[in-house]
Each structure stands twice: as structure tokens, then as C-alpha cells.
Write a protein that holds these residues in place. Structure first.
Motif, mmCIF file in Angstrom:
data_model
loop_
_atom_site.group_PDB
_atom_site.id
_atom_site.type_symbol
_atom_site.label_atom_id
_atom_site.label_comp_id
_atom_site.label_asym_id
_atom_site.label_seq_id
_atom_site.Cartn_x
_atom_site.Cartn_y
_atom_site.Cartn_z
ATOM 1 N N GLY A 30 29.311 32.096 42.583
ATOM 2 C CA GLY A 30 29.181 32.841 43.822
ATOM 3 C C GLY A 30 30.272 33.865 44.054
ATOM 4 O O GLY A 30 30.228 34.614 45.021
ATOM 5 N N ASN A 31 31.281 33.937 43.171
ATOM 6 C CA ASN A 31 32.372 34.885 43.335
ATOM 7 C C ASN A 31 31.992 36.185 42.645
ATOM 8 O O ASN A 31 31.942 36.256 41.427
ATOM 9 C CB ASN A 31 33.653 34.305 42.735
ATOM 10 C CG ASN A 31 34.869 35.169 43.055
ATOM 11 O OD1 ASN A 31 34.743 36.227 43.649
ATOM 12 N ND2 ASN A 31 36.035 34.681 42.655
ATOM 13 N N THR A 32 31.730 37.218 43.405
ATOM 14 C CA THR A 32 31.226 38.461 42.831
ATOM 15 C C THR A 32 32.195 39.618 42.985
ATOM 16 O O THR A 32 31.889 40.723 42.567
ATOM 17 C CB THR A 32 29.885 38.854 43.480
ATOM 18 O OG1 THR A 32 30.085 39.004 44.896
ATOM 19 C CG2 THR A 32 28.829 37.787 43.223
ATOM 20 N N GLU A 33 33.367 39.393 43.606
ATOM 21 C CA GLU A 33 34.298 40.489 43.832
ATOM 22 C C GLU A 33 35.676 40.128 43.283
ATOM 23 O O GLU A 33 36.228 39.069 43.581
ATOM 24 C CB GLU A 33 34.403 40.801 45.332
ATOM 25 C CG GLU A 33 35.302 41.990 45.658
ATOM 26 C CD GLU A 33 34.798 43.287 45.050
ATOM 27 O OE1 GLU A 33 35.620 44.182 44.803
ATOM 28 O OE2 GLU A 33 33.579 43.391 44.831
ATOM 29 N N GLN A 34 36.228 41.017 42.465
ATOM 30 C CA GLN A 34 37.545 40.789 41.909
ATOM 31 C C GLN A 34 38.618 41.155 42.933
ATOM 32 O O GLN A 34 38.388 41.987 43.799
ATOM 33 C CB GLN A 34 37.739 41.636 40.647
ATOM 34 C CG GLN A 34 36.670 41.449 39.603
ATOM 35 C CD GLN A 34 35.599 42.528 39.674
ATOM 36 O OE1 GLN A 34 35.156 42.907 40.751
ATOM 37 N NE2 GLN A 34 35.178 43.016 38.525
ATOM 38 N N PRO A 35 39.799 40.539 42.837
ATOM 39 C CA PRO A 35 40.890 40.945 43.725
ATOM 40 C C PRO A 35 41.317 42.371 43.438
ATOM 41 O O PRO A 35 41.211 42.847 42.305
ATOM 42 C CB PRO A 35 41.998 39.943 43.392
ATOM 43 C CG PRO A 35 41.682 39.463 42.014
ATOM 44 C CD PRO A 35 40.184 39.459 41.918
ATOM 45 N N ARG A 36 41.812 43.043 44.454
ATOM 46 C CA ARG A 36 42.269 44.425 44.334
ATOM 47 C C ARG A 36 43.784 44.479 44.447
ATOM 48 O O ARG A 36 44.374 43.790 45.264
ATOM 49 C CB ARG A 36 41.646 45.310 45.419
ATOM 50 C CG ARG A 36 40.158 45.555 45.237
ATOM 51 C CD ARG A 36 39.606 46.373 46.391
ATOM 52 N NE ARG A 36 38.226 46.742 46.139
ATOM 53 C CZ ARG A 36 37.854 47.860 45.529
ATOM 54 N NH1 ARG A 36 38.771 48.723 45.126
ATOM 55 N NH2 ARG A 36 36.578 48.122 45.329
ATOM 56 N N ILE A 37 44.398 45.306 43.622
ATOM 57 C CA ILE A 37 45.820 45.560 43.736
ATOM 58 C C ILE A 37 46.049 47.060 43.612
ATOM 59 O O ILE A 37 45.305 47.765 42.936
ATOM 60 C CB ILE A 37 46.633 44.805 42.667
ATOM 61 C CG1 ILE A 37 46.096 45.093 41.245
ATOM 62 C CG2 ILE A 37 46.642 43.319 42.942
ATOM 63 C CD1 ILE A 37 46.916 44.447 40.152
ATOM 64 N N SER A 38 47.089 47.549 44.281
ATOM 65 C CA SER A 38 47.403 48.974 44.212
ATOM 66 C C SER A 38 48.850 49.177 44.629
ATOM 67 O O SER A 38 49.482 48.296 45.201
ATOM 68 C CB SER A 38 46.469 49.779 45.117
ATOM 69 O OG SER A 38 46.651 49.407 46.469
ATOM 70 N N GLY A 39 49.354 50.343 44.369
ATOM 71 C CA GLY A 39 50.734 50.650 44.693
ATOM 72 C C GLY A 39 51.677 50.202 43.593
ATOM 73 O O GLY A 39 51.450 49.203 42.916
ATOM 74 N N LYS A 237 31.540 52.460 33.883
ATOM 75 C CA LYS A 237 31.405 51.832 35.200
ATOM 76 C C LYS A 237 30.556 50.552 35.136
ATOM 77 O O LYS A 237 30.759 49.629 35.930
ATOM 78 C CB LYS A 237 30.768 52.805 36.184
ATOM 79 C CG LYS A 237 31.679 53.953 36.605
ATOM 80 C CD LYS A 237 30.934 54.884 37.546
ATOM 81 C CE LYS A 237 31.762 56.083 37.934
ATOM 82 N NZ LYS A 237 31.019 56.999 38.834
ATOM 83 N N ALA A 238 29.636 50.493 34.196
ATOM 84 C CA ALA A 238 28.770 49.316 34.096
ATOM 85 C C ALA A 238 29.552 48.064 33.725
ATOM 86 O O ALA A 238 29.084 46.949 33.959
ATOM 87 C CB ALA A 238 27.671 49.569 33.060
ATOM 88 N N GLY A 239 30.756 48.223 33.173
ATOM 89 C CA GLY A 239 31.560 47.075 32.798
ATOM 90 C C GLY A 239 32.554 46.638 33.854
ATOM 91 O O GLY A 239 33.346 45.717 33.621
ATOM 92 N N ARG A 240 32.522 47.250 35.015
ATOM 93 C CA ARG A 240 33.494 46.951 36.077
ATOM 94 C C ARG A 240 33.547 45.470 36.405
ATOM 95 O O ARG A 240 34.617 44.889 36.590
ATOM 96 C CB ARG A 240 33.136 47.769 37.322
ATOM 97 C CG ARG A 240 34.069 47.617 38.510
ATOM 98 C CD ARG A 240 33.535 48.484 39.654
ATOM 99 N NE ARG A 240 34.390 48.478 40.814
ATOM 100 C CZ ARG A 240 34.371 47.547 41.764
ATOM 101 N NH1 ARG A 240 33.524 46.520 41.650
ATOM 102 N NH2 ARG A 240 35.177 47.617 42.803
ATOM 103 N N ALA A 241 32.392 44.820 36.489
ATOM 104 C CA ALA A 241 32.343 43.415 36.876
ATOM 105 C C ALA A 241 32.908 42.490 35.805
ATOM 106 O O ALA A 241 33.157 41.314 36.082
ATOM 107 C CB ALA A 241 30.901 43.012 37.189
#
Length: 262
Positions: A30-39, A237-241
């Protein structure tokens, strides 16, 4: 260009990916979103943690950076390698770019791929995977990696080196999240694979600067972007997930050495 189905990888916050070669992480149900990091600070802190976590082999990890053309992968990779070596010690981190595995222009001419330079079949992808395996297996001698000279528009042998004491190898390239072999085999060797995400309009501006700075007339540069860079980017982009994290590099300089962003 057809894009086949791809597997998703772990979305863990701090721990590196696999616990051994070929054991890439998988997301929780059910986890479909990766964590985001920036800066700069957050990106560097996340990278430094890899020096103290689990590795594919004793003492060495591989961090991959994927993303479409012009996203800023090379800028980020150089920044992370330089900062880790400055803070921890020279040679702690090393760079291994996919661009070093471009086929030579002579081989592209032979294969009829000169006008598709930068597309997946224009790389020695199996040679790239073989070198990643060497990086993990060979710990008692220098391992040399090729680079790419934009002035020559050709790969250059032994431009980079992984020293015996190197603990983190940062590799970057468009297709590291690709689902087709051998990209999937390369991904299985990485502890983490980050997707470098940048607005398409910004990428387009960077690509125009890259190509015109490289000597193309504006019309020729626009044609190259439309016919080559754009379809390559959509494939990427298709490999983002398949990546473990999504990163932005908005506060990094566009260039670190006067060259164009890769």
C-alpha cells in the motif's frame, strides 16, 4: 520506445536499501509514495548516513541517481562526492557516471545510432553493470571508471578512480531506474536509488543552454531536444516509482566546473 512494467523499491526513510548484492528493497504493501528530500543540508545528511549503515559488501555502498536529461544528476553527484570527501576524508566517496559508458561516435555510426546518442541503446550498459560488480568485489586495488568529455563529445577512459578505502560510490545516469535488463541488474547492486526531479520547463532551458554552448545552432538544438532528449526523458520518468527517494536540487548551483548540467 516501449516501456515495460517495473518493480517498486523500498520507501524507507534512513536505512540503506539491500542487505546484500541483488537484494533490492521492496515497498510495504500500500506504500506508493517515496520520501522526498531536498536542499543541500538534507541531501548531504542523507548521503552521510549511508557511510554508517548496511552495505552491499563490507565497507562499501553504491548510491544511484536517476532522472531525465537536464535534471541535475551530475551537479548533485559532484556536490555530494566533493562534500563527503571534504568532511570525512579524501577518497571516501567516488564518482562513477553512466556517461562514461557512451559508445564512441565511431561505434554509433556503425550501429546507425549517431542521431540517437544518449538513448538507452547508445550505451555500453552491460559494461557499466560489470564495473559496478567490480566496485563491490574488488577492495584491494584501484578501480578506474571512464568519464565523458563534452568538448570532445566522446567517453574518456580512467577519468575517475575508486580507491581501496572508498566507502561510497555515487553513480548517476538517465536510465538507472529502467525496468529492462541490464538496468534492473544495475539497480539490484545499489543500496539506494534516488530520482532527481526537476520541472520540465527548467530542464528544457538547461538542455538548450547545453546544446548551444556545445556549438549547435538554436534550431538544431531545438530539434535535438524534441527528437532525442524529450523521448529519452519520458522513458526515464516511467522508472520513477522504482526509486527509493525523490530529490530536488533547487538550491544547488547549475554548474560546479563551468560545464553544463547533465
Amino acid at each position: 520506445m516501449h516501456v515495460h512494467g517495473h518493480s517498486k523499491r523500498s520507501a524507507r526513510s534512513d536505512a540503506p536499501g539491500p542487505t546484500g548484492p541483488g537484494r533490492a528493497g521492496r515497498p510495504a504493501a500500500g506504500n506508493t509514495e517515496q520520501p522526498r528530500i531536498s536542499g543541500r543540508a538534507e541531501l548531504l545528511a542523507s548521503t552521510l548516513r549511508m557511510l554508517h549503515g548496511r552495505t552491499n559488501t563490507v565497507g562499501r555502498s553504491i548510491l544511484g541517481l536517476a532522472g531525465p536529461p537536464g535534471a541535475g544528476k551530475s551537479t548533485l553527484a559532484h556536490f555530494l562526492v566533493e562534500e563527503i570527501n571534504r568532511q570525512v576524508g579524501s577518497g571516501t566517496a567516488a564518482l562513477l557516471p553512466l556517461d562514461g559508458f557512451h559508445l564512441s561516435n565511431a561505434q554509433l555510426e556503425r550501429l546507425g545510432l549517431r542521431d540517437r546518442k544518449g538513448s538507452p541503446p547508445s550505451f555500453d550498459a552491460w559494461g557499466y553493470v560489470a564495473l559496478l560488480r567490480r566496485v563491490l568485489a574488488e577492495r584491494f586495488q584501484d578501480v578506474y571508471a571512464p568519464g565523458f568529455d563534452r568538448a570532445l563529445d566522446e567517453p574518456v577512459a580512467a577519468q575517475h578512480v575508486v580507491r581501496p578505502h572508498t566507502r561510497l560510490v555515487i553513480t548517476e545516469g538517465n536510465y538507472l531506474a529502467g525496468s529492462d535488463a541490464p538496468w534492473s541488474e544495475a539497480r539490484a547492486l545499489m543500496n539506494e536509488l534516488w530520482y532527481v526531479e526537476t520541472d520540465d520547463q527548467e530542464r528544457d532551458s538547461r538542455l538548450m543552454r547545453r546544446h548551444t554552448d556545445g556549438g549547435r545552432a538554436p534550431d538544431a538544438a531545438r530539434h535535438w531536444i524534441t527528437s532525442n532528449d524529450h523521448p529519452n526523458g519520458e522513458y526515464v520518468k516511467a522508472g520513477r516509482a522504482a526509486c527509493t527517494r525523490i530529490v530536488g536540487v533547487w538550491d544547488l548551483p547549475l554548474t560546479l566546473d563551468g560545464g553544463s548540467v547533465l
